[in-house]
Design a protein around this motif. Structure first.
Motif, PDB file in Angstrom:
ATOM      1  N   PHE A  66       0.763  -1.034  -0.111  1.00  0.00           N
ATOM      2  CA  PHE A  66      -0.087   0.141   0.124  1.00  0.00           C
ATOM      3  C   PHE A  66       0.763   1.083  -0.185  1.00  0.00           C
ATOM      4  CE2 PHE A  66      -2.123   3.375   1.845  1.00  0.00           C
ATOM      5  CZ  PHE A  66      -3.700   3.233   1.412  1.00  0.00           C
ATOM      6  N   GLN A  67       1.841   1.574   1.057  1.00  0.00           N
ATOM      7  CA  GLN A  67       2.690   2.458   0.788  1.00  0.00           C
ATOM      8  C   GLN A  67       3.669   2.642  -0.549  1.00  0.00           C
ATOM      9  OE1 GLN A  67       2.420   4.626   3.298  1.00  0.00           O
ATOM     10  NE2 GLN A  67       0.864   3.546   4.481  1.00  0.00           N
ATOM     11  N   LEU A  68       4.098   1.626  -0.762  1.00  0.00           N
ATOM     12  CA  LEU A  68       4.927   1.725  -2.140  1.00  0.00           C
ATOM     13  C   LEU A  68       4.009   2.025  -3.067  1.00  0.00           C
ATOM     14  CD1 LEU A  68       7.456   1.119  -3.571  1.00  0.00           C
ATOM     15  CD2 LEU A  68       6.631  -1.473  -3.784  1.00  0.00           C
ATOM     16  N   ALA A  69       2.856   1.583  -3.293  1.00  0.00           N
ATOM     17  CA  ALA A  69       2.023   2.023  -4.432  1.00  0.00           C
ATOM     18  C   ALA A  69       1.616   3.470  -4.229  1.00  0.00           C
ATOM     19  CB  ALA A  69       0.559   1.263  -4.572  1.00  0.00           C
ATOM     20  N   PHE A  70       1.452   4.023  -2.932  1.00  0.00           N
ATOM     21  CA  PHE A  70       1.048   5.499  -2.714  1.00  0.00           C
ATOM     22  C   PHE A  70       2.241   6.307  -3.127  1.00  0.00           C
ATOM     23  CE2 PHE A  70       1.627   8.830   0.396  1.00  0.00           C
ATOM     24  CZ  PHE A  70       0.677   9.756  -0.104  1.00  0.00           C
ATOM     25  N   GLY A  71       3.442   5.913  -2.567  1.00  0.00           N
ATOM     26  CA  GLY A  71       4.657   6.577  -2.888  1.00  0.00           C
ATOM     27  C   GLY A  71       5.090   6.747  -4.500  1.00  0.00           C
ATOM     28  N   LEU A  72       4.775   5.678  -5.235  1.00  0.00           N
ATOM     29  CA  LEU A  72       4.658   5.814  -6.833  1.00  0.00           C
ATOM     30  C   LEU A  72       3.667   6.706  -7.426  1.00  0.00           C
ATOM     31  CD1 LEU A  72       5.567   1.924  -7.566  1.00  0.00           C
ATOM     32  CD2 LEU A  72       7.287   3.970  -7.424  1.00  0.00           C
ATOM     33  N   VAL A  73       2.607   6.776  -6.892  1.00  0.00           N
ATOM     34  CA  VAL A  73       1.762   7.635  -7.595  1.00  0.00           C
ATOM     35  C   VAL A  73       1.963   8.830  -7.209  1.00  0.00           C
ATOM     36  CG1 VAL A  73      -0.824   8.431  -6.914  1.00  0.00           C
ATOM     37  CG2 VAL A  73      -0.468   6.073  -7.191  1.00  0.00           C
ATOM     38  N   MET A  74       2.402   9.049  -5.795  1.00  0.00           N
ATOM     39  CA  MET A  74       2.848  10.549  -5.627  1.00  0.00           C
ATOM     40  C   MET A  74       4.159  10.956  -6.413  1.00  0.00           C
ATOM     41  SD  MET A  74       0.609  11.589  -3.657  1.00  0.00           S
ATOM     42  CE  MET A  74       1.501  13.041  -3.097  1.00  0.00           C
ATOM     43  N   ILE A  75       5.298  10.212  -6.682  1.00  0.00           N
ATOM     44  CA  ILE A  75       6.248  10.502  -7.293  1.00  0.00           C
ATOM     45  C   ILE A  75       6.029  10.615  -8.732  1.00  0.00           C
ATOM     46  CG2 ILE A  75       8.460   9.827  -8.081  1.00  0.00           C
ATOM     47  CD1 ILE A  75       8.819   8.332  -5.235  1.00  0.00           C
ATOM     48  N   ARG A  76       5.181   9.718  -9.296  1.00  0.00           N
ATOM     49  CA  ARG A  76       5.094   9.860 -10.597  1.00  0.00           C
ATOM     50  C   ARG A  76       4.093  11.281 -11.236  1.00  0.00           C
ATOM     51  NH1 ARG A  76       0.993   6.189 -14.042  1.00  0.00           N
ATOM     52  NH2 ARG A  76       2.180   6.128 -16.071  1.00  0.00           N
ATOM     53  N   THR A  77       2.956  11.347 -10.272  1.00  0.00           N
ATOM     54  CA  THR A  77       1.995  12.512 -10.674  1.00  0.00           C
ATOM     55  C   THR A  77       2.455  13.832 -10.601  1.00  0.00           C
ATOM     56  OG1 THR A  77       0.953  12.123  -8.523  1.00  0.00           O
ATOM     57  CG2 THR A  77      -0.053  10.790 -10.405  1.00  0.00           C
ATOM     58  N   VAL A  78       3.291  13.856  -9.246  1.00  0.00           N
ATOM     59  CA  VAL A  78       3.647  15.261  -8.873  1.00  0.00           C
ATOM     60  C   VAL A  78       4.890  15.598 -10.039  1.00  0.00           C
ATOM     61  CG1 VAL A  78       5.303  16.644  -7.481  1.00  0.00           C
ATOM     62  CG2 VAL A  78       3.223  15.264  -6.566  1.00  0.00           C
ATOM     63  N   ARG A  79       5.894  14.560 -10.578  1.00  0.00           N
ATOM     64  CA  ARG A  79       6.718  14.847 -11.444  1.00  0.00           C
ATOM     65  C   ARG A  79       5.821  15.358 -12.844  1.00  0.00           C
ATOM     66  NH1 ARG A  79       9.983  10.103 -11.897  1.00  0.00           N
ATOM     67  NH2 ARG A  79      11.210  10.989 -10.602  1.00  0.00           N
ATOM     68  N   LEU A  80       4.957  14.703 -13.146  1.00  0.00           N
ATOM     69  CA  LEU A  80       4.221  14.972 -14.321  1.00  0.00           C
ATOM     70  C   LEU A  80       3.252  16.447 -14.192  1.00  0.00           C
ATOM     71  CD1 LEU A  80       3.089  13.739 -17.028  1.00  0.00           C
ATOM     72  CD2 LEU A  80       1.411  12.811 -15.909  1.00  0.00           C
ATOM     73  N   LEU A  81       2.715  16.582 -13.162  1.00  0.00           N
ATOM     74  CA  LEU A  81       2.152  17.719 -13.043  1.00  0.00           C
ATOM     75  C   LEU A  81       2.993  18.984 -12.998  1.00  0.00           C
ATOM     76  CD1 LEU A  81      -0.556  16.611 -10.281  1.00  0.00           C
ATOM     77  CD2 LEU A  81      -0.906  17.177 -12.819  1.00  0.00           C
ATOM     78  N   LEU A  82       4.133  18.812 -12.184  1.00  0.00           N
ATOM     79  CA  LEU A  82       5.352  20.066 -12.273  1.00  0.00           C
ATOM     80  C   LEU A  82       5.797  20.078 -13.836  1.00  0.00           C
ATOM     81  CD1 LEU A  82       7.009  19.413  -8.770  1.00  0.00           C
ATOM     82  CD2 LEU A  82       5.108  21.220  -9.618  1.00  0.00           C
TER      83      LEU A  82
END
Length: 196
Positions: A164-180
């Protein structure tokens, strides 16, 4: 700002997962019994890597979300989400469940709130980025598996929590990078005034 925020998200996840790995090396039996991450906070052998991992995740993730917030569609929501994430992780850390039934209840409440918080934040990020739904699906599946392990008091709870934590972390890293990388989008009046 973008590289710093994404780098801090990575550091937060590395901190959490490194602490968890050290704890599992010290107490490998948790992989076959119904141990959760919180079990590492009540044993003298694992309390230090557990605490360091949680504090690192709390501080780096909070810093990342607060830094990225101005460039995201709902800056106030993201900034408050960073603060809330840190408060919930520290709350879990400061309420070892072995101190009595009242503290145990508070500890579980912090844990449930953290899982819900991370799921809501991941869904919002994915909706803004229009990508990453599979990772949110993995997060949901791992959350359900963790919940079943808690209710039945059997199964590898720590594995479900880690996924769960790994999936959350990957979502955050991927989407924040893309959105920025996309740059700031026009903010709707309702999004700019959101509190949570």
């Amino acid at each position: 700002m973008g590289d710093g925020a994404v780098g801090d998200l990575v550091k937060g996840q590395v901190s959490l997962l490194s602490g968890l790995i050290v704890c599992l090396v010290i107490m490998p039996g948790c992989l076959s019994f119904n141990c959760g991450m919180s079990d590492f906070g009540v044993h003298w052998r694992t309390v230090v890597p557990y605490a360091v991992g949680f504090l690192g995740a709390a501080l780096y993730t909070r810093r990342a979300l607060r830094a990225a917030a101005p460039a995201l569609p709902a800056p106030r929501f993201v900034a408050v989400a960073g603060d809330s994430f840190a408060v919930l992780l520290v709350g879990i850390l400061l309420t070892p469940y072995t101190l009595g039934s009242g503290v145990h209840w508070v500890h579980r409440s912090f844990g449930a709130a953290l899982f819900l918080h991370e799921l809501v934040l991941a869904v919002r990020m994915v909706s803004w980025a229009s990508t990453g739904a599979a990772l949110v699906g993995l997060q949901v599946a791992a959350g359900v598996a963790s919940g079943v392990s808690v209710v039945l008091a059997e199964g590898p709870l720590v594995v479900g929590q880690a996924v769960f934590q790994l999936a959350f972390g990957l979502v955050m890293i991927r989407t924040v990078r893309l959105l920025l990388r996309r740059g700031p989008k026009p903010v709707s009046p309702s999004a700019s005034t959101e509190q949570t």
